[in-house]
Design a protein around this motif. Structure first.
Motif, PDB file in Angstrom:
ATOM      1  N   VAL A 233       0.775  -1.274   0.009  1.00 46.59           N
ATOM      2  CA  VAL A 233       0.090   0.073   0.110  1.00 46.59           C
ATOM      3  C   VAL A 233       1.042   1.177   0.052  1.00 46.59           C
ATOM      4  O   VAL A 233       2.065   1.410   0.685  1.00 46.59           O
ATOM      5  N   ALA A 234       0.521   2.333  -0.546  1.00 48.13           N
ATOM      6  CA  ALA A 234       1.119   3.528  -0.599  1.00 48.13           C
ATOM      7  C   ALA A 234      -0.125   4.535  -0.852  1.00 48.13           C
ATOM      8  O   ALA A 234      -0.824   4.506  -1.597  1.00 48.13           O
ATOM      9  N   SER A 235       0.094   5.710  -0.051  1.00 50.80           N
ATOM     10  CA  SER A 235      -0.785   6.843  -0.339  1.00 50.80           C
ATOM     11  C   SER A 235      -0.139   7.555  -1.589  1.00 50.80           C
ATOM     12  O   SER A 235       1.012   8.132  -1.469  1.00 50.80           O
ATOM     13  N   TYR A 236      -0.684   8.339  -2.261  1.00 52.55           N
ATOM     14  CA  TYR A 236      -0.339   8.983  -3.351  1.00 52.55           C
ATOM     15  C   TYR A 236      -0.353  10.771  -3.444  1.00 52.55           C
ATOM     16  O   TYR A 236       0.227  11.140  -4.306  1.00 52.55           O
ATOM     17  N   TYR A 313      -0.268 -10.006   5.802  1.00 51.32           N
ATOM     18  CA  TYR A 313       0.194  -8.755   6.425  1.00 51.32           C
ATOM     19  C   TYR A 313       0.154  -7.658   5.288  1.00 51.32           C
ATOM     20  O   TYR A 313      -0.044  -8.087   4.343  1.00 51.32           O
ATOM     21  N   ALA A 314       0.371  -6.538   5.602  1.00 49.06           N
ATOM     22  CA  ALA A 314       0.425  -5.451   4.862  1.00 49.06           C
ATOM     23  C   ALA A 314       1.528  -4.527   5.102  1.00 49.06           C
ATOM     24  O   ALA A 314       1.765  -4.362   6.278  1.00 49.06           O
ATOM     25  N   ILE A 315       2.146  -4.206   4.006  1.00 46.21           N
ATOM     26  CA  ILE A 315       3.288  -3.244   4.121  1.00 46.21           C
ATOM     27  C   ILE A 315       3.194  -1.925   3.257  1.00 46.21           C
ATOM     28  O   ILE A 315       2.765  -1.796   2.356  1.00 46.21           O
ATOM     29  N   CYS A 316       3.184  -0.882   4.073  1.00 43.97           N
ATOM     30  CA  CYS A 316       2.815   0.426   3.634  1.00 43.97           C
ATOM     31  C   CYS A 316       4.151   1.121   3.279  1.00 43.97           C
ATOM     32  O   CYS A 316       5.051   1.032   4.213  1.00 43.97           O
TER      33      CYS A 316
END
Length: 569
Positions: A233-236, A313-316
């Motif tokens: 995940v990444a916020s843009y 799991y999630a990696i941000c």
């Protein structure tokens, strides 16, 4: 007789023509004095309300004379209520500015000049490693100025511009006049700055767009169980003092670039059933990052609960491109947790091979506090194991380090982004294929699974020239469409989730404008010019009367008429 009339008409016409030409020259000279010396692009300070409390610059229109100092030549505080103050950031006195804004002293407007290196269009890429101390000092000053401005309620227009030869020449003249005790006013003349802008309007129901794509894993024959899922995940989107300049090359352009390259690498692996892993990969580009990761919150709650429960799991990814070779894994669960230990050990093993140092930071979340410091905390609130990889050792304050003025291409280390991509991709691959702890290079440099530096560079340059403040992006904004298309090239079932940003924020438009700089004459000059024009017109009139009707008629015009007595019976 005809010759005489022709001679008289020619004598009459020639002075009229010469007079008209002379008058046109004078009028043209006057017009030239009113023409703009130059026109430059300027960018307005953000205007927003938070919980009904106003912040930022509350006005947009500008029409005042210019000055270069808070003080008069005698050292006393100057009256700047009808003056635009021009201050280069490299010369700012932070103490005075902090006091001036904090005490809400009157000012006609404020223009802050940025060095060209902070322009998104600046092409002299330094790679983030070889900046001299002067540039770094200006960057630190700019960070402080931005922090001050976005948390203040400023009742006058505030704009940012860039230094260039025309602006610098104007500023030198203004400084010279200010030093001699002749600040620009309507009486003395000088420079006048004009930005014709309408009153800023509220942005109604601003939307945020989340983009997600899948790489489905390979199920064994007869296996009816759901495959586990790993989310990347990444916020843009960005937020900064000047929305039109908030390109966020590092925060979080670096995270977006890394996610796209990781998706590209795994799409090659997953395109072949022989190398497809037994994990689903979920890629998400989220919006609303500066606003408590509001988009991540809405996206997670929109997922089917059964799908959410399959997330291993999630990696941000957040700000991984402008620091030294040191990264941090931020988690909400204790380091003793089996999943957290597995994630950290996997990343630590790969980081040693890449010459990186990875540390672990644990911060317990407070469910009662609405403030979300890291993106992974939105997962943790739903009891999903997650971590954030970042160069930042501590969480930034609210609305800070979110892609502001100092965060541009010139301060991003492209080599570090490539290392971070390799770190995440290799760690995930070893986890998916059960190769933890083994000295194996899945994404070797000389293989068809090697990183693509050109791909990383092109996306980094695109994001570094694209402002991304979410409330200002339309539903079909070219940026959103470009991200969707790119994710669709590497994943399947790509879709966009449109949501309304939570109502705690209210944003306003009018984020940029054109600054017209005029060099205006003083009132004394205007009076002198009026006197000259008036005298000229009187002389022209007298001349025309004399040559057409004679001197006696001219004198009779100014002679008092004889009074007539009326006889009465």
């Amino acid at each position: 007789m005809a010759k005489l009339q022709k001679s008289q008409s020619s004598v009459l016409v020639e002075p009229v023509y010469s007079s008209v030409i002379t008058l046109l020259i004078i009028v043209t000279a006057c017009v030239e004095l009113c023409d703009a010396v130059t026109v430059v692009d300027v960018y307005r300070l953000v205007q927003y309300d938070l919980g009904g409390v106003p912040f930022g610059s509350r006005l947009a229109a500008l029409n005042h004379h210019a000055a270069s100092s808070l003080f008069s030549s005698s050292g006393a505080a100057a009256d700047l209520s009808r003056t635009v103050l021009i201050l280069p950031v490299r010369e700012l006195n932070l103490t005075f500015i902090r006091e001036y804004i904090g005490e809400r002293k009157p000012l006609g407007g404020l223009l802050l000049l940025l060095p060209p290196v902070f322009s998104p269009e600046h092409t002299d890429i330094g790679g983030g490693a070889d900046h001299d101390s002067a540039k770094d000092l200006v960057k630190e000053v700019l960070i402080e100025v931005e922090r001050l401005l976005i948390h203040a309620n400023i009742p006058y227009p505030v704009y940012f511009g860039f230094e260039d030869e025309h602006v610098n020449a104007m500023l030198a003249d203004i400084k010279k006049n200010d030093a001699t005790g002749q600040p620009a006013t309507a009486t003395t003349g000088g420079y006048k700055l004009v930005v014709a802008a309408p009153e800023p309007r509220k942005i109604a129901s601003p939307t945020i767009a989340n983009i997600q794509g899948w790489l489905p894993g390979l199920k064994a024959d007869g296996d009816s169980n759901q495959l586990p899922t790993i989310a990347v995940v990444a916020s843009y989107d960005t937020f900064g003092a000047a929305p039109a300049l908030s390109v966020g090359s590092d925060s979080n352009g670096s995270g977006v670039v890394a996610l796209l390259e990781i998706a590209r690498l795994f799409s090659i692996l997953y395109s072949n059933p022989k190398t497809r892993g037994r994990y689903n990969l979920l890629f998400a580009l989220t919006s609303g990052g500066p606003y408590n990761y509001n988009g991540t919150h809405k996206w997670l709650h929109s997922l089917d609960q059964r799908l959410r429960e399959t997330i291993d799991y999630a990696i941000c990814l957040n700000s991984i491109g402008s620091s030294s070779d040191e990264l941090w894994i931020h988690v909400s669960k204790p380091p003793e947790n089996a999943y957290i230990k597995q994630i950290f050990e996997g990343f630590s093993s790969v980081s040693e091979e890449l010459g990186l140092k990875v540390g672990l930071k644990h911060k317990k979340i407070n469910i009662s506090n609405p403030r979300v410091a890291w993106e992974h905390e939105q997962f943790s609130r739903l009891r999903v194991t997650a971590a954030t990889l970042s160069e930042l050792s501590v969480a930034p304050d609210f609305l800070e380090a979110t892609g502001g003025l100092s965060d541009n291409r010139n301060y991003v280390n492209e080599a570090l982004i490539r290392k971070s991509v390799k770190l995440v991709a290799e760690s995930l691959a070893r986890h998916i294929y059960g190769q933890q702890g083994k000295n194996i290079d899945i994404f070797a440099d000389d293989s068809n699974l090697s990183l693509n530096p050109s791909y990383i560079r092109s996306w980094l340059e695109f994001l570094s020239t694209t402002p991304r403040m979410a409330p200002l992006l339309s539903k079909n904004d070219p940026l959103i469409m470009a991200l969707k298309k790119e994710l669709a090239d590497h994943t399947v079932e790509v879709n966009i989730q449109q949501e309304v940003l939570d109502g705690m924020f209210t944003f306003y438009d009018s984020t940029s404008g054109r600054l017209h700089i005029y060099q205006v004459a003083s009132v004394t000059f205007d009076l002198l010019l009026l006197l000259v024009l008036g005298s000229y017109l009187i002389m022209l009139f007298s001349f025309l009367v004399i040559i057409t009707r004679g001197l006696d008629d001219l004198i009779s015009l100014f002679r008092r008429p004889t009074s007539r007595k009326v006889k009465t019976a």
